[in-house]
Design an enzyme around this catalytic site. Structure first.
Site, PDB file in Angstrom:
ATOM      1  N   ALA A  18     -11.824  46.246  65.770  1.00 60.61           N
ATOM      2  CA  ALA A  18     -13.442  46.485  66.099  1.00 60.61           C
ATOM      3  C   ALA A  18     -13.641  47.877  66.657  1.00 60.61           C
ATOM      4  O   ALA A  18     -13.232  48.713  66.331  1.00 60.61           O
ATOM      5  CB  ALA A  18     -13.402  45.404  67.301  1.00 60.61           C
ATOM      6  N   CYS A  19     -14.654  47.786  67.538  1.00 58.57           N
ATOM      7  CA  CYS A  19     -15.339  48.779  67.911  1.00 58.57           C
ATOM      8  C   CYS A  19     -16.437  49.267  66.826  1.00 58.57           C
ATOM      9  O   CYS A  19     -16.115  49.041  65.852  1.00 58.57           O
ATOM     10  CB  CYS A  19     -14.470  50.384  68.456  1.00 58.57           C
ATOM     11  SG  CYS A  19     -13.493  50.029  69.724  1.00 58.57           S
ATOM     12  N   SER A  20     -17.546  49.821  67.373  1.00 56.35           N
ATOM     13  CA  SER A  20     -18.610  50.355  66.317  1.00 56.35           C
ATOM     14  C   SER A  20     -19.027  51.582  66.738  1.00 56.35           C
ATOM     15  O   SER A  20     -19.008  52.115  67.901  1.00 56.35           O
ATOM     16  CB  SER A  20     -19.708  49.364  66.385  1.00 56.35           C
ATOM     17  OG  SER A  20     -20.437  49.301  67.738  1.00 56.35           O
TER      18      SER A  20
END
Length: 393
Positions: A18-20
């Site tokens: 994840a993370c953006s």
């Protein structure tokens, strides 16, 4: 024996993809609000979990463009503790800097965020005296920032460049943008933003992205499994890792290599995400000697693990992934606007009609520069090596 009894196997539930990240730059230098980047990062909400978000914005302090803008967070458990940390910090600044202006960083208290610290900004210039007179301004500032972050309890400098600033905290990134009113109070020519999904480190205000030192900032999707080795190497050069997350080493490595050692980003990319030895063996002799020297000299700065990063500087924005591209990164252009993002959809949300969209190769940087940006040492590398990266000028 009870035949109904069965052993249960725990499923591996750690989220590691994840993370953006998102960045936008106007290469003409025209400034725009944070509204669009807030909308773009909000579209990737599912990649985070509300435990961290933040923005870096360049060109936002034109009235103080010649001063270093220090953003401070005071994180004590009580208001008196935070005020005491602020008092100690200001006594420190009075000894080391000329403070031209300071104020509490404006926030919208109607926006819910978790346990906000006391946030303050100071516009300063270094006061170098005695033995310090021979130091450059930047070296002096880096040394004093490390002293603050490691020695003054509950006080952290989280942004320190000229005419730019970081804004971050514990919430979804669009909520952080609303909290700091980035769509109403600020206009910048370059914005980067991060939506966090913490994996190995705690969620707290100092651990949110971006991480910055002087005008260099980093947002990162991934995991630096070489953190210990990277940290020990950087500590030999005076960097103190105090913000309790692996991404901090990327920001300090970028400062060491690009500012202090003046290496071009094309070389820095080969240090942080080098080719494997088997690939080096297949290179022509000149390139093989260069890559071998980099691996031997900078081995402790190799960033192990999957990553995609956006590195921001005044006048330049850089995207880079690990050498086998285990984290997504998409680049695009529309007129004079350059975009880079974890997902193409977030770019098209704010700019549906793009001139060009592409996926940067693993380990190869994509570089966007404002018109008039001084390349410095990059030109010598371009003349002597095959161009294997993308530069948007």
């Amino acid at each position: 024996m009870d035949r109904k009894r069965r052993s249960r196997r725990e499923l591996y539930t750690k989220e590691i993809c994840a993370c953006s990240i998102f960045g936008a730059m106007n290469r003409e230098g025209d400034r725009f609000t944070g509204e669009g980047v807030m909308k773009a990062i909000a579209s990737m909400r599912v990649r985070g979990n509300g435990l961290g978000g933040g923005f870096a914005a360049y060109g936002i302090y034109p009235d103080h463009r010649d001063l270093y803008a220090f953003h401070l967070m005071f994180t004590g458990p009580t208001d008196p503790a935070r005020r005491a940390a602020k008092q100690e910090l200001e006594a420190f600044l009075a000894r080391k800097f000329d403070v031209y202006f300071d104020e509490e960083i404006p926030t919208d208290d109607s926006v819910f965020v978790r346990d906000p610290p006391l946030l303050w900004r100071y516009f300063v210039l270094p006061r170098k005296e005695g033995e310090d007179a021979e130091m450059t301004e930047e070296e002096y500032i880096v040394r004093e920032i490390m002293a603050v972050n490691s020695k003054i309890e509950n006080a952290y400098v989280f942004s320190s460049g000229k005419n730019m600033g970081c804004f971050k905290g514990v919430a979804y990134p669009e909520e952080i943008g609303e909290y700091f009113m980035l769509d109403r109070l600020y206009r910048g020519h370059t914005w980067t933003v991060h939506g966090r999904f913490p994996t190995n480190t705690q969620a707290w205000w100092g651990g949110a992205h971006p991480f910055g030192l002087l005008d260099t900032t980093v947002v990162h999707n991934g995991e630096v499994s070489s953190y210990g080795t990277n940290r020990w190497y950087l500590e030999m050069y005076g960097y103190a890792c105090t913000l309790q997350t692996d991404t901090e080493v990327i920001a300090y490595a970028a400062d060491l290599l690009m500012r202090r050692q003046k290496l071009p980003i094309e070389i820095v990319a080969k240090i942080l995400a080098p080719p494997i030895w088997a690939a080096i063996d297949r290179m022509d002799e000149k390139e093989k000697r260069l890559m071998t020297a980099l691996r031997m000299t900078y081995g402790p700065l190799l960033m192990n693990g999957p990553f995609a990063v956006i590195i921001g500087e005044t006048g330049r924005m850089i995207g880079l992934t690990d050498r086998i591209r285990l984290r997504p990164l998409t680049a695009a252009t529309r007129g004079e606007i350059f975009y880079i993002s974890s997902e193409e959809a977030s770019i098209r949300l704010i700019s549906p009609h793009l001139d060009r969209v592409w996926t940067p190769r693993g380990g190869e940087p994509v570089i966007a520069e404002m018109k008039g940006y001084e390349k410095g040492s990059e030109e010598s590398y371009e003349k002597g090596s095959e161009k294997s990266y993308e530069r948007i000028c």
